[in-house]
Design an enzyme around this catalytic site. Structure first.
Site, short mmCIF file in Angstrom:
data_model
loop_
_atom_site.label_atom_id
_atom_site.label_comp_id
_atom_site.label_asym_id
_atom_site.label_seq_id
_atom_site.Cartn_x
_atom_site.Cartn_y
_atom_site.Cartn_z
N LYS A 129 0.85 -1.19 0.00
CA LYS A 129 0.00 0.00 0.00
C LYS A 129 0.88 1.24 0.00
CE LYS A 129 0.65 2.02 3.27
NZ LYS A 129 1.92 2.62 3.82
N TYR A 213 -4.24 4.09 6.32
CA TYR A 213 -4.66 3.08 7.30
C TYR A 213 -5.99 3.48 7.92
CZ TYR A 213 -0.06 0.81 7.27
OH TYR A 213 1.08 0.15 6.90
P1 NDP Z 1 12.28 1.99 2.28
O1 NDP Z 1 12.83 3.31 1.88
O2 NDP Z 1 12.72 1.42 3.58
O3 NDP Z 1 12.59 0.91 1.15
C1 NDP Z 1 12.28 1.11 -0.19
C2 NDP Z 1 13.25 0.31 -1.05
O4 NDP Z 1 12.92 0.54 -2.42
C3 NDP Z 1 14.71 0.74 -0.90
O5 NDP Z 1 15.38 0.09 0.14
C4 NDP Z 1 15.28 0.38 -2.26
O6 NDP Z 1 15.64 -0.99 -2.25
C5 NDP Z 1 14.10 0.49 -3.21
N1 NDP Z 1 14.18 1.70 -4.04
C6 NDP Z 1 14.25 1.68 -5.40
N2 NDP Z 1 14.31 2.92 -5.88
C7 NDP Z 1 14.28 3.76 -4.82
C8 NDP Z 1 14.35 5.18 -4.70
N3 NDP Z 1 14.42 5.99 -5.76
N4 NDP Z 1 14.31 5.70 -3.45
C9 NDP Z 1 14.21 4.91 -2.38
N5 NDP Z 1 14.15 3.55 -2.43
C10 NDP Z 1 14.21 2.99 -3.65
O7 NDP Z 1 10.71 2.13 2.23
P2 NDP Z 1 9.61 1.30 3.04
O8 NDP Z 1 10.01 -0.12 3.10
O9 NDP Z 1 9.31 1.99 4.30
O10 NDP Z 1 8.34 1.48 2.08
C11 NDP Z 1 8.22 0.78 0.86
C12 NDP Z 1 6.75 0.63 0.51
O11 NDP Z 1 6.12 -0.14 1.52
C13 NDP Z 1 6.00 1.95 0.45
O12 NDP Z 1 5.06 1.90 -0.59
C14 NDP Z 1 5.27 2.02 1.77
O13 NDP Z 1 4.06 2.74 1.71
C15 NDP Z 1 5.02 0.57 2.07
N6 NDP Z 1 5.00 0.29 3.52
C16 NDP Z 1 4.05 -0.54 3.98
C17 NDP Z 1 3.99 -0.82 5.32
C18 NDP Z 1 2.99 -1.79 5.84
O14 NDP Z 1 2.91 -1.93 7.04
N7 NDP Z 1 2.25 -2.46 4.99
C19 NDP Z 1 4.90 -0.18 6.28
C20 NDP Z 1 5.93 0.60 5.67
C21 NDP Z 1 5.95 0.84 4.32
P3 NDP Z 1 17.04 -1.49 -2.85
O15 NDP Z 1 18.10 -0.75 -2.08
O16 NDP Z 1 17.01 -2.95 -2.58
O17 NDP Z 1 17.03 -1.14 -4.31
#
Ligand code: NDP
Length: 366
Positions: A129, A213
């Site tokens: 989401k 949420y």
């Molecule tokens: P993070 O920033 O922790 O992780 C995102 C990952 O995406 C990065 O580690 C990277 O992985 C990859 N990535 C690729 N391109 C980019 C970019 N331009 N900028 C940043 N990251 C990039 O985010 P979250 O894990 O917090 O959030 C990711 C998704 O999950 C969002 O859509 C958020 O809304 C959702 N979410 C859902 C939750 C839930 O409880 N269901 C809780 C938290 C978030 P790599 O280094 O491997 O390329």
């Protein structure tokens, strides 16, 4: 009647069983669904751990822009080096039979592209989401998955979380009488370096990220689709964090039955997620309702026989149980050709609501 911890456990177990009957059979799965995790950030870490405990799911591939990080995680989860992809070459995983499905855990504005590319590669998609950043994108994602004959589920983990399910069950059982009002909030003080503050990556501010949420909860608590929204926003013009996304946003939803829901979200203040539901016969509240663990359900209401229910119990379950249930459920849907509980259409409905909330607040959406 004061409900004991054992009775609370029974209530939440009954709620989970009623909601998620098919996944309970997942333990008997003849094979495990293999997932490629796309984007190895914070939420991916929870999912990876959740899948480890699953009876019908396993991690078979990783997609990342950081090979060293991916190699470390691959070693931890037993993923072969050959199954580490990057964002450029990941389409070649169409030829990899170890990958049945993907879990999209990227910044919001990347969800549509990576869902559609995965569908075209013949993989089922579990997407975080918010589903994407516009109604048009949501419709395109649904269409792409239909065209490729793959399943699409949005990772609304609260639909698999026992305390949320126990609250829904009390409402559906009539313990609160006619629901009149709901209050809900969720926010946090967002760090200046977060991609969440850049509209091109986030699509919007706290509404897209955490307000969703509250929005989704008001829909599953009432079981109704919103009839109208009225919203207000304010962002500190001197705070450089809020040049492209909103800081604070509050909205009221009117549901067709007349239920009014008041919701608040913020990137400028920490607001532990909660909801309170007030009905003609009683009330309930779930504190830290959207957290990974440490949720608690309080209630003062009446069961069908008129017995007084007073509930004040924390849910003792620990992370990552509902991530496991979420993966179990989607894998079960793939294995047994069932429709996910939170399909693409559920994400689309939230995107339509977000569009209306932003419209009411005067905020432009993609
Ligand atoms: P993070 O920033 O922790 O992780 C995102 C990952 O995406 C990065 O580690 C990277 O992985 C990859 N990535 C690729 N391109 C980019 C970019 N331009 N900028 C940043 N990251 C990039 O985010 P979250 O894990 O917090 O959030 C990711 C998704 O999950 C969002 O859509 C958020 O809304 C959702 N979410 C859902 C939750 C839930 O409880 N269901 C809780 C938290 C978030 P790599 O280094 O491997 O390329």
């Amino acid at each position: 009647m004061r409900i004991s911890r054992r009775q609370f456990s029974q209530l939440s177990a009954m709620a989970v069983a009623a909601e998620l009957a098919p996944p309970m059979t997942a333990q008997l799965a003849s094979r495990k669904i293999g997932y490629a995790v796309i984007g190895l950030g914070r939420i991916a870490d929870h999912f990876l751990r959740g899948v480890q405990a699953s009876g019908n799911s396993k991690i078979t591939a990783l997609v990342s822009g950081h090979p060293d990080k991916a190699a470390g995680i691959a070693a931890q989860y037993g993923v072969p080096k050959a199954n580490i992809y990057n964002y450029e070459n990941m389409d070649s995983f169409r030829d990899n039979p170890a990958i049945d499905a993907v879990y999209v855990a990227l910044p919001n504005s990347m969800h549509a592209e990576y869902t559609i590319r995965s569908a075209k590669a013949g993989k089922h998609v579990l997407c975080e989401k918010p589903m994407c950043v516009s109604v048009l994108e949501a419709e395109a994602m649904i269409a792409a998955c239909k065209a490729a004959n793959v399943k699409l589920m949005i990772a609304y983990r609260c639909h698999f979380e026992p305390t949320n399910l126990a609250a829904v069950k009390l409402i559906r059982d009539g313990a609160l009488g006619q629901v009149q009002q709901i209050q809900s909030a969720f926010g946090f003080n967002c760090g200046a370096q977060e991609w969440r503050l850049q509209k091109p990556l986030a699509g919007g501010g706290p509404l897209m990220d955490v307000g969703i949420y509250c929005l989704n909860a008001t829909r599953y608590l009432t079981g109704e689709e919103p009839a109208a929204f009225s919203a207000y926003t304010h962002s500190n013009p001197n705070d450089p964090r809020f040049q492209t996304v909103e800081e604070n946003l509050n909205w009221i939803t009117r549901f067709p039955s007349g239920i009014l829901a008041t919701c608040e979200t913020s990137y400028g203040a920490n607001m532990d997620g909660y909801f309170r539901v007030y009905g003609s016969k009683g009330w309930l509240e779930v504190d830290t309702a959207f957290a990974y663990e440490g949720l608690s359900l309080k209630a003062d209401c009446y069961d069908a026989s008129g017995k007084h229910i007073q509930l004040d119990q924390p849910n003792p379950e620990k992370d990552p149980i509902h991530f496991t249930r979420e993966a179990d459920h989607f894998s079960d849907c793939i294995l047994n050709n069932r429709t996910p509980k939170t399909p693409g259409e559920e994400g689309l409905r939230d995107m339509q609501c977000i569009r209306e909330i932003y419209r009411s607040a005067g905020i432009a959406m993609a």
